[in-house]
Design a protein around this motif. Structure first.
Motif, PDB file in Angstrom:
ATOM      1  N   ALA A 160      -3.286  -0.681  -7.989  1.00 36.09           N
ATOM      2  CA  ALA A 160      -3.031   0.205  -9.118  1.00 36.09           C
ATOM      3  C   ALA A 160      -3.487  -0.429 -10.429  1.00 36.09           C
ATOM      4  O   ALA A 160      -4.117   0.228 -11.265  1.00 36.09           O
ATOM      5  CB  ALA A 160      -1.550   0.553  -9.189  1.00 36.09           C
ATOM      6  N   GLN A 161      -3.188  -1.706 -10.604  1.00 36.14           N
ATOM      7  CA  GLN A 161      -3.594  -2.379 -11.834  1.00 36.14           C
ATOM      8  C   GLN A 161      -5.104  -2.415 -11.989  1.00 36.14           C
ATOM      9  O   GLN A 161      -5.648  -2.225 -13.086  1.00 36.14           O
ATOM     10  CB  GLN A 161      -3.000  -3.787 -11.868  1.00 36.14           C
ATOM     11  N   ALA A 162      -5.821  -2.618 -10.873  1.00 33.83           N
ATOM     12  CA  ALA A 162      -7.284  -2.620 -10.923  1.00 33.83           C
ATOM     13  C   ALA A 162      -7.810  -1.227 -11.251  1.00 33.83           C
ATOM     14  O   ALA A 162      -8.730  -1.071 -12.071  1.00 33.83           O
ATOM     15  CB  ALA A 162      -7.851  -3.101  -9.587  1.00 33.83           C
ATOM     16  N   LEU A 163      -7.222  -0.216 -10.629  1.00 28.46           N
ATOM     17  CA  LEU A 163      -7.667   1.162 -10.856  1.00 28.46           C
ATOM     18  C   LEU A 163      -7.402   1.615 -12.282  1.00 28.46           C
ATOM     19  O   LEU A 163      -8.190   2.368 -12.869  1.00 28.46           O
ATOM     20  CB  LEU A 163      -6.936   2.088  -9.877  1.00 28.46           C
ATOM     21  N   LEU A 164      -6.302   1.130 -12.875  1.00 22.49           N
ATOM     22  CA  LEU A 164      -5.856   1.637 -14.166  1.00 22.49           C
ATOM     23  C   LEU A 164      -6.280   0.773 -15.341  1.00 22.49           C
ATOM     24  O   LEU A 164      -5.917   1.060 -16.476  1.00 22.49           O
ATOM     25  CB  LEU A 164      -4.324   1.749 -14.158  1.00 22.49           C
ATOM     26  N   ALA A 165      -7.056  -0.257 -15.074  1.00 21.19           N
ATOM     27  CA  ALA A 165      -7.386  -1.229 -16.116  1.00 21.19           C
ATOM     28  C   ALA A 165      -8.010  -0.580 -17.352  1.00 21.19           C
ATOM     29  O   ALA A 165      -7.770  -1.023 -18.481  1.00 21.19           O
ATOM     30  CB  ALA A 165      -8.319  -2.297 -15.552  1.00 21.19           C
TER      31      ALA A 165
ATOM     32  N   ASP B  89      -7.025   0.116   3.400  1.00 26.76           N
ATOM     33  CA  ASP B  89      -6.160  -0.917   2.837  1.00 26.76           C
ATOM     34  C   ASP B  89      -4.935  -1.120   3.720  1.00 26.76           C
ATOM     35  O   ASP B  89      -3.801  -0.791   3.350  1.00 26.76           O
ATOM     36  CB  ASP B  89      -5.753  -0.558   1.405  1.00 26.76           C
ATOM     37  N   ASN B  90      -5.166  -1.647   4.913  1.00 26.04           N
ATOM     38  CA  ASN B  90      -4.077  -1.849   5.858  1.00 26.04           C
ATOM     39  C   ASN B  90      -4.418  -2.995   6.797  1.00 26.04           C
ATOM     40  O   ASN B  90      -5.590  -3.379   6.943  1.00 26.04           O
ATOM     41  CB  ASN B  90      -3.800  -0.558   6.640  1.00 26.04           C
ATOM     42  N   PHE B  91      -3.373  -3.540   7.420  1.00 24.40           N
ATOM     43  CA  PHE B  91      -3.531  -4.650   8.360  1.00 24.40           C
ATOM     44  C   PHE B  91      -3.345  -4.154   9.790  1.00 24.40           C
ATOM     45  O   PHE B  91      -2.932  -3.013  10.031  1.00 24.40           O
ATOM     46  CB  PHE B  91      -2.499  -5.745   8.053  1.00 24.40           C
ATOM     47  N   ALA B  92      -3.622  -5.054  10.733  1.00 23.92           N
ATOM     48  CA  ALA B  92      -3.504  -4.689  12.145  1.00 23.92           C
ATOM     49  C   ALA B  92      -2.100  -4.198  12.485  1.00 23.92           C
ATOM     50  O   ALA B  92      -1.927  -3.232  13.243  1.00 23.92           O
ATOM     51  CB  ALA B  92      -3.887  -5.882  13.023  1.00 23.92           C
ATOM     52  N   ALA B  93      -1.074  -4.855  11.921  1.00 25.63           N
ATOM     53  CA  ALA B  93       0.302  -4.442  12.204  1.00 25.63           C
ATOM     54  C   ALA B  93       0.575  -3.031  11.680  1.00 25.63           C
ATOM     55  O   ALA B  93       1.312  -2.260  12.316  1.00 25.63           O
ATOM     56  CB  ALA B  93       1.287  -5.431  11.581  1.00 25.63           C
ATOM     57  N   ASP B  94       0.001  -2.692  10.531  1.00 27.48           N
ATOM     58  CA  ASP B  94       0.163  -1.345   9.989  1.00 27.48           C
ATOM     59  C   ASP B  94      -0.497  -0.319  10.898  1.00 27.48           C
ATOM     60  O   ASP B  94       0.075   0.737  11.181  1.00 27.48           O
ATOM     61  CB  ASP B  94      -0.467  -1.254   8.595  1.00 27.48           C
TER      62      ASP B  94
ATOM     63  N   VAL C  45       5.136   0.848   5.007  1.00 27.28           N
ATOM     64  CA  VAL C  45       4.994   2.305   5.073  1.00 27.28           C
ATOM     65  C   VAL C  45       3.876   2.791   4.150  1.00 27.28           C
ATOM     66  O   VAL C  45       3.213   3.794   4.448  1.00 27.28           O
ATOM     67  CB  VAL C  45       6.326   3.012   4.762  1.00 27.28           C
ATOM     68  N   ALA C  46       3.643   2.091   3.027  1.00 31.69           N
ATOM     69  CA  ALA C  46       2.550   2.475   2.140  1.00 31.69           C
ATOM     70  C   ALA C  46       1.205   2.282   2.830  1.00 31.69           C
ATOM     71  O   ALA C  46       0.311   3.127   2.731  1.00 31.69           O
ATOM     72  CB  ALA C  46       2.610   1.665   0.848  1.00 31.69           C
ATOM     73  N   ARG C  47       1.065   1.163   3.537  1.00 26.74           N
ATOM     74  CA  ARG C  47      -0.211   0.906   4.221  1.00 26.74           C
ATOM     75  C   ARG C  47      -0.361   1.780   5.465  1.00 26.74           C
ATOM     76  O   ARG C  47      -1.476   2.159   5.830  1.00 26.74           O
ATOM     77  CB  ARG C  47      -0.338  -0.578   4.551  1.00 26.74           C
ATOM     78  N   MET C  48       0.745   2.115   6.133  1.00 27.95           N
ATOM     79  CA  MET C  48       0.677   3.070   7.238  1.00 27.95           C
ATOM     80  C   MET C  48       0.212   4.432   6.729  1.00 27.95           C
ATOM     81  O   MET C  48      -0.628   5.092   7.344  1.00 27.95           O
ATOM     82  CB  MET C  48       2.044   3.179   7.930  1.00 27.95           C
TER      83      MET C  48
ATOM     84  N   ILE D 284       7.311   7.607  -8.457  1.00 29.07           N
ATOM     85  CA  ILE D 284       8.060   6.509  -7.834  1.00 29.07           C
ATOM     86  C   ILE D 284       7.740   6.453  -6.343  1.00 29.07           C
ATOM     87  O   ILE D 284       7.838   7.463  -5.646  1.00 29.07           O
ATOM     88  CB  ILE D 284       9.570   6.683  -8.055  1.00 29.07           C
ATOM     89  N   GLY D 285       7.383   5.253  -5.872  1.00 33.01           N
ATOM     90  CA  GLY D 285       6.918   5.124  -4.498  1.00 33.01           C
ATOM     91  C   GLY D 285       5.530   5.686  -4.366  1.00 33.01           C
ATOM     92  O   GLY D 285       5.205   6.387  -3.402  1.00 33.01           O
ATOM     93  N   ALA D 286       4.681   5.354  -5.343  1.00 31.90           N
ATOM     94  CA  ALA D 286       3.380   6.001  -5.478  1.00 31.90           C
ATOM     95  C   ALA D 286       2.444   5.724  -4.312  1.00 31.90           C
ATOM     96  O   ALA D 286       1.582   6.540  -3.990  1.00 31.90           O
ATOM     97  CB  ALA D 286       2.722   5.547  -6.791  1.00 31.90           C
ATOM     98  N   GLY D 287       2.581   4.567  -3.673  1.00 31.43           N
ATOM     99  CA  GLY D 287       1.693   4.242  -2.566  1.00 31.43           C
ATOM    100  C   GLY D 287       0.321   3.801  -3.037  1.00 31.43           C
ATOM    101  O   GLY D 287       0.036   3.721  -4.238  1.00 31.43           O
ATOM    102  N   LEU D 288      -0.547   3.515  -2.080  1.00 30.56           N
ATOM    103  CA  LEU D 288      -1.881   3.022  -2.393  1.00 30.56           C
ATOM    104  C   LEU D 288      -2.735   4.120  -3.006  1.00 30.56           C
ATOM    105  O   LEU D 288      -2.655   5.288  -2.595  1.00 30.56           O
ATOM    106  CB  LEU D 288      -2.548   2.480  -1.126  1.00 30.56           C
ATOM    107  N   PRO D 289      -3.571   3.768  -3.990  1.00 40.52           N
ATOM    108  CA  PRO D 289      -4.427   4.778  -4.624  1.00 40.52           C
ATOM    109  C   PRO D 289      -5.366   5.424  -3.614  1.00 40.52           C
ATOM    110  O   PRO D 289      -5.894   4.777  -2.717  1.00 40.52           O
ATOM    111  CB  PRO D 289      -5.210   3.962  -5.664  1.00 40.52           C
ATOM    112  N   THR D 290      -5.542   6.736  -3.763  1.00 43.41           N
ATOM    113  CA  THR D 290      -6.496   7.473  -2.941  1.00 43.41           C
ATOM    114  C   THR D 290      -7.185   8.475  -3.863  1.00 43.41           C
ATOM    115  O   THR D 290      -7.176   8.302  -5.075  1.00 43.41           O
ATOM    116  CB  THR D 290      -5.781   8.151  -1.758  1.00 43.41           C
ATOM    117  N   GLN D 291      -7.808   9.493  -3.309  1.00 42.02           N
ATOM    118  CA  GLN D 291      -8.463  10.484  -4.157  1.00 42.02           C
ATOM    119  C   GLN D 291      -7.422  11.373  -4.815  1.00 42.02           C
ATOM    120  O   GLN D 291      -6.380  11.676  -4.233  1.00 42.02           O
ATOM    121  CB  GLN D 291      -9.423  11.338  -3.328  1.00 42.02           C
TER     122      GLN D 291
END
Length: 271
Positions: free
Chosen positions: A116-121, A28-33, A16-19, A80-87
């Motif tokens: 998130a770890q990469a963005l927040l480093a 940041d999503n796959f074909a199934a998403d 659901v995060a990638r959807m 909580i349930g932050a999802g993928l980083p965006t703007q």
């Protein structure tokens, strides 16, 4: 992203995060998403709704609500349930208002945590932790390593509770998180809904089937009274429980794809 599958991820199972990332135009999503997201978008379109507009409305609510809370003096946020980083992620919004504000992101998706770890480093006031909302007490324990719950905290539950089908469990999750709020603490919450008598039962059933095949395993729409009940014991800020796009939004433009359901948003404060 399809060529780079992190260890422990099954790219054939929609997330659901990638959807949601796909709804917002992310990569940041796959074909199934994408396939699952397109099914949901088609069903919504046939019902007169636009999922991408709903996602943008939800995002706008998140930005406006946390900006308001930071402006009121709160300096700690638990998303909580932050999802993928965006703007305009929560930390970016609140730290523009109040530099030094602490933000903890929680998710159970390894891809979300990696990003998130990469963005927040380089941000010493922002943290990411793995957590499962089925166990809210564990989330609070992990967050306590970074946040002081004896002081006001804003707990953010945006577009996550509708992925839990059990009403009693959702009530217990919210009460566990709500009960840690001291005076000045806030609860930010948004939740999927369908206007009464607007939903096509066949299309809703088909949408449930799509989400049942996702990693979340469920989708549930709840009404305004149920969402209002999540704020028991809190002061519900004006304008109360409203469609997300209407929460303190000065923009007079209303996309037509939001006319029949979408996401409800509300903010409560511990007096």
């Amino acid at each position: 992203m399809d060529e780079n599958v992190p260890q422990g991820i099954d790219p054939t199972v929609p997330s659901v995060a990638r959807m949601y990332d796909y709804y917002l135009g992310g990569k940041d999503n796959f074909a199934a998403d994408r396939e699952a997201a397109e099914q949901i978008m088609r069903l919504a379109r046939e019902a007169g709704s636009d999922v991408r507009e709903v996602a943008r409305a939800n995002r706008g609510f998140l930005i406006r609500s946390v900006r308001h809370i930071a402006g009121s003096g709160v300096r700690q946020f638990l998303d909580i349930g932050a999802g993928l980083p965006t703007q305009d992620n929560v930390h970016q919004v609140v730290q523009r208002v109040a530099p030094g504000s602490k933000v903890v992101y929680v998710d159970n998706d390894p891809i979300v945590l990696t990003h998130a770890q990469a963005l927040l480093a380089d941000n010493p006031d922002t943290f990411s932790v793995q957590g499962d909302l089925h166990r809210p007490s564990d989330i609070l324990q992990a967050a306590a390593a970074h946040l002081d719950f004896s002081r006001p905290v804003a707990v953010v539950l945006v577009a996550v509770l509708h992925f839990f089908h059990d009403d009693d469990e959702v009530s217990k999750i919210v009460s566990t998180l709500r009960d840690v709020l001291v005076p000045g603490g806030h609860l930010v919450l948004s939740h999927g809904y369908v206007e009464p008598d607007e939903g096509d039962p066949a299309k809703l059933a088909e949408a449930r089937g799509v989400y049942r095949r996702s990693a979340s395993g469920a989708i549930a729409w709840r009404d305004r009274e149920t969402v209002r009940g999540y704020f028991n014991g809190l002061e519900l800020l004006e304008p109360g429980v409203v469609p997300a796009q209407d929460w303190r939004n000065d923009d007079p433009y209303q996309p037509p794809g939001l006319a029949k359901g979408g996401v409800l948003g509300a903010v409560g404060r511990r007096a």
